[in-house]
Design a protein around this motif. Structure first.
Motif, PDB file in Angstrom:
ATOM      1  N   SER A  28       0.847  -1.191   0.000  1.00  0.00           N
ATOM      2  CA  SER A  28       0.000   0.000   0.000  1.00  0.00           C
ATOM      3  C   SER A  28       0.888   1.249   0.000  1.00  0.00           C
ATOM      4  CB  SER A  28      -0.897   0.010   1.244  1.00  0.00           C
ATOM      5  OG  SER A  28      -0.114   0.158   2.413  1.00  0.00           O
ATOM      6  N   ASN A  29       0.281   2.413  -0.224  1.00  0.00           N
ATOM      7  CA  ASN A  29       1.042   3.657  -0.135  1.00  0.00           C
ATOM      8  C   ASN A  29       1.608   3.781   1.266  1.00  0.00           C
ATOM      9  OD1 ASN A  29       0.490   4.382  -2.734  1.00  0.00           O
ATOM     10  ND2 ASN A  29      -1.231   5.697  -2.217  1.00  0.00           N
ATOM     11  N   GLY A  30       2.885   4.071   1.367  1.00  0.00           N
ATOM     12  CA  GLY A  30       3.514   4.213   2.669  1.00  0.00           C
ATOM     13  C   GLY A  30       4.063   2.914   3.221  1.00  0.00           C
ATOM     14  N   SER A  31       3.826   1.806   2.545  1.00  0.00           N
ATOM     15  CA  SER A  31       4.344   0.514   3.001  1.00  0.00           C
ATOM     16  C   SER A  31       5.864   0.495   2.883  1.00  0.00           C
ATOM     17  CB  SER A  31       3.750  -0.624   2.167  1.00  0.00           C
ATOM     18  OG  SER A  31       4.397  -1.844   2.450  1.00  0.00           O
ATOM     19  N   VAL A  32       6.500  -0.222   3.777  1.00  0.00           N
ATOM     20  CA  VAL A  32       7.952  -0.319   3.777  1.00  0.00           C
ATOM     21  C   VAL A  32       8.464  -1.130   2.584  1.00  0.00           C
ATOM     22  CG1 VAL A  32       8.113  -2.370   5.256  1.00  0.00           C
ATOM     23  CG2 VAL A  32       9.922  -0.684   5.305  1.00  0.00           C
ATOM     24  N   VAL A  33       7.656  -2.021   2.036  1.00  0.00           N
ATOM     25  CA  VAL A  33       8.104  -2.888   0.937  1.00  0.00           C
ATOM     26  C   VAL A  33       8.486  -2.083  -0.312  1.00  0.00           C
ATOM     27  CG1 VAL A  33       7.428  -4.777  -0.600  1.00  0.00           C
ATOM     28  CG2 VAL A  33       6.938  -4.922   1.845  1.00  0.00           C
ATOM     29  N   PRO A  34       7.611  -1.187  -0.833  1.00  0.00           N
ATOM     30  CA  PRO A  34       8.041  -0.396  -1.993  1.00  0.00           C
ATOM     31  C   PRO A  34       9.241   0.505  -1.676  1.00  0.00           C
ATOM     32  CG  PRO A  34       5.668  -0.173  -1.660  1.00  0.00           C
ATOM     33  CD  PRO A  34       6.217  -0.956  -0.509  1.00  0.00           C
ATOM     34  N   LYS A  35       9.309   0.984  -0.433  1.00  0.00           N
ATOM     35  CA  LYS A  35      10.445   1.830  -0.029  1.00  0.00           C
ATOM     36  C   LYS A  35      11.740   1.032  -0.096  1.00  0.00           C
ATOM     37  CE  LYS A  35      12.283   4.469   3.831  1.00  0.00           C
ATOM     38  NZ  LYS A  35      12.137   4.826   5.237  1.00  0.00           N
ATOM     39  N   PHE A  36      11.728  -0.177   0.481  1.00  0.00           N
ATOM     40  CA  PHE A  36      12.915  -1.029   0.436  1.00  0.00           C
ATOM     41  C   PHE A  36      13.271  -1.379  -1.004  1.00  0.00           C
ATOM     42  CE2 PHE A  36      12.509  -3.032   4.965  1.00  0.00           C
ATOM     43  CZ  PHE A  36      12.909  -1.834   5.533  1.00  0.00           C
ATOM     44  N   LYS A  37      12.262  -1.690  -1.823  1.00  0.00           N
ATOM     45  CA  LYS A  37      12.498  -2.061  -3.214  1.00  0.00           C
ATOM     46  C   LYS A  37      13.214  -0.926  -3.944  1.00  0.00           C
ATOM     47  CE  LYS A  37      10.243  -3.857  -7.301  1.00  0.00           C
ATOM     48  NZ  LYS A  37       9.274  -3.433  -8.252  1.00  0.00           N
ATOM     49  N   ALA A  38      12.738   0.296  -3.752  1.00  0.00           N
ATOM     50  CA  ALA A  38      13.356   1.459  -4.406  1.00  0.00           C
ATOM     51  C   ALA A  38      14.786   1.659  -3.908  1.00  0.00           C
ATOM     52  CB  ALA A  38      12.517   2.714  -4.160  1.00  0.00           C
ATOM     53  N   GLN A  39      15.016   1.483  -2.610  1.00  0.00           N
ATOM     54  CA  GLN A  39      16.358   1.651  -2.056  1.00  0.00           C
ATOM     55  C   GLN A  39      17.309   0.583  -2.603  1.00  0.00           C
ATOM     56  OE1 GLN A  39      15.493   1.651   2.181  1.00  0.00           O
ATOM     57  NE2 GLN A  39      15.372   3.885   2.235  1.00  0.00           N
ATOM     58  N   ILE A  40      16.824  -0.645  -2.741  1.00  0.00           N
ATOM     59  CA  ILE A  40      17.649  -1.727  -3.289  1.00  0.00           C
ATOM     60  C   ILE A  40      17.978  -1.438  -4.748  1.00  0.00           C
ATOM     61  CG2 ILE A  40      17.665  -4.176  -3.909  1.00  0.00           C
ATOM     62  CD1 ILE A  40      15.841  -4.591  -1.342  1.00  0.00           C
ATOM     63  N   GLU A  41      16.970  -1.018  -5.532  1.00  0.00           N
ATOM     64  CA  GLU A  41      17.184  -0.713  -6.955  1.00  0.00           C
ATOM     65  C   GLU A  41      18.175   0.430  -7.139  1.00  0.00           C
ATOM     66  OE1 GLU A  41      13.209  -0.088  -8.427  1.00  0.00           O
ATOM     67  OE2 GLU A  41      12.819  -2.253  -8.571  1.00  0.00           O
ATOM     68  N   ALA A  42      18.220   1.352  -6.165  1.00  0.00           N
ATOM     69  CA  ALA A  42      19.151   2.484  -6.229  1.00  0.00           C
ATOM     70  C   ALA A  42      20.546   2.092  -5.738  1.00  0.00           C
ATOM     71  CB  ALA A  42      18.607   3.654  -5.405  1.00  0.00           C
ATOM     72  N   GLY A  43      20.724   0.845  -5.303  1.00  0.00           N
ATOM     73  CA  GLY A  43      22.026   0.390  -4.819  1.00  0.00           C
ATOM     74  C   GLY A  43      22.232   0.578  -3.330  1.00  0.00           C
ATOM     75  N   GLY A  44      21.171   1.000  -2.636  1.00  0.00           N
ATOM     76  CA  GLY A  44      21.236   1.149  -1.189  1.00  0.00           C
ATOM     77  C   GLY A  44      21.652   2.532  -0.777  1.00  0.00           C
ATOM     78  N   PRO A  45      21.779   2.749   0.493  1.00  0.00           N
ATOM     79  CA  PRO A  45      21.524   1.763   1.545  1.00  0.00           C
ATOM     80  C   PRO A  45      20.024   1.566   1.774  1.00  0.00           C
ATOM     81  CG  PRO A  45      22.034   3.865   2.557  1.00  0.00           C
ATOM     82  CD  PRO A  45      22.174   4.051   1.054  1.00  0.00           C
ATOM     83  N   VAL A  46      19.694   0.454   2.408  1.00  0.00           N
ATOM     84  CA  VAL A  46      18.328   0.207   2.866  1.00  0.00           C
ATOM     85  C   VAL A  46      18.284   0.702   4.302  1.00  0.00           C
ATOM     86  CG1 VAL A  46      16.609  -1.556   3.403  1.00  0.00           C
ATOM     87  CG2 VAL A  46      17.972  -1.740   1.318  1.00  0.00           C
ATOM     88  N   THR A  47      17.318   1.573   4.599  1.00  0.00           N
ATOM     89  CA  THR A  47      17.249   2.179   5.931  1.00  0.00           C
ATOM     90  C   THR A  47      16.197   1.493   6.800  1.00  0.00           C
ATOM     91  OG1 THR A  47      15.716   3.857   5.099  1.00  0.00           O
ATOM     92  CG2 THR A  47      18.055   4.431   5.123  1.00  0.00           C
ATOM     93  N   VAL A  48      16.629   1.126   7.993  1.00  0.00           N
ATOM     94  CA  VAL A  48      15.776   0.483   8.992  1.00  0.00           C
ATOM     95  C   VAL A  48      15.949   1.279  10.276  1.00  0.00           C
ATOM     96  CG1 VAL A  48      15.381  -1.654  10.305  1.00  0.00           C
ATOM     97  CG2 VAL A  48      16.078  -1.778   7.912  1.00  0.00           C
TER      98      VAL A  48
END
Length: 180
Positions: free
Chosen positions: A14-34
């Protein structure tokens, strides 16, 4: 009028879900923020969220139940956010910490490590629908509500933040607790 409410977990994709956020961060080469290595959350699918809303709406058409106030989906076990991030990195064919870094950003004010589905004062109630529970309402006496509101009004007028926090903590025992 009859009001029925639902308590959502994190709705995947959904909008605001962490999954699309992580996906975008991974596609950008990171870092993935937690936020924190011990952060855990409950997740539900969009379909489960819709089913929960429809079930609650259906119950609104039945005779009122004074033992039920909030409908909650049984979401199973909570998921460690860092493990979700690492799994998504691996599913992308990469290695966490080697190809894509995981960075911890720190908790924000008021954020909790663990989600609370049911407060201690609102025990779960079976409603006879598989996978859906309800929270027993916690309704303090009107006299107590008036006392809290009057104390808050006075404390706000004096800009007395410590009294405001104390009144809120009295009214909502979990207020201000990151450890819960």
């Amino acid at each position: 009028m009859r009001l029925i409410s639902v308590r959502f977990g994190n709705v995947l994709a959904s909008n605001g879900s962490v999954v699309p956020k992580f996906k975008a961060q991974i596609e950008a080469g990171g870092p993935v923020t937690v936020t924190h290595p011990d952060m855990v959350r409950y997740f539900m699918t969009i379909r489960e969220a819709c089913d929960l809303v429809l079930t609650a709406a259906t119950h609104a058409l039945t005779p009122a139940r004074p033992d039920v106030s909030v409908y909650v989906l049984n979401m199973g076990q909570p998921v460690k956010i860092v493990e979700l991030a690492e799994r998504m990195i691996r599913l992308s064919g990469l290695e966490p910490g080697i190809d894509v870094e995981v960075v911890f950003t720190g908790m924000r004010p008021g954020e909790r490590l663990n989600e609370i589905l049911f407060a201690s004062e609102e025990p779960p109630v079976e409603i006879g629908v598989a996978g859906i529970m309800a929270a027993k309402p916690n309704e303090p006496p009107m006299q107590m509500l008036r006392k809290w509101l009057a104390a808050l009004e006075e404390a706000i007028a004096r800009d007395d933040r410590s009294t405001i926090r104390a009144v809120l903590k009295d009214a909502v025992p979990e207020f201000g607790s990151n450890a819960a």
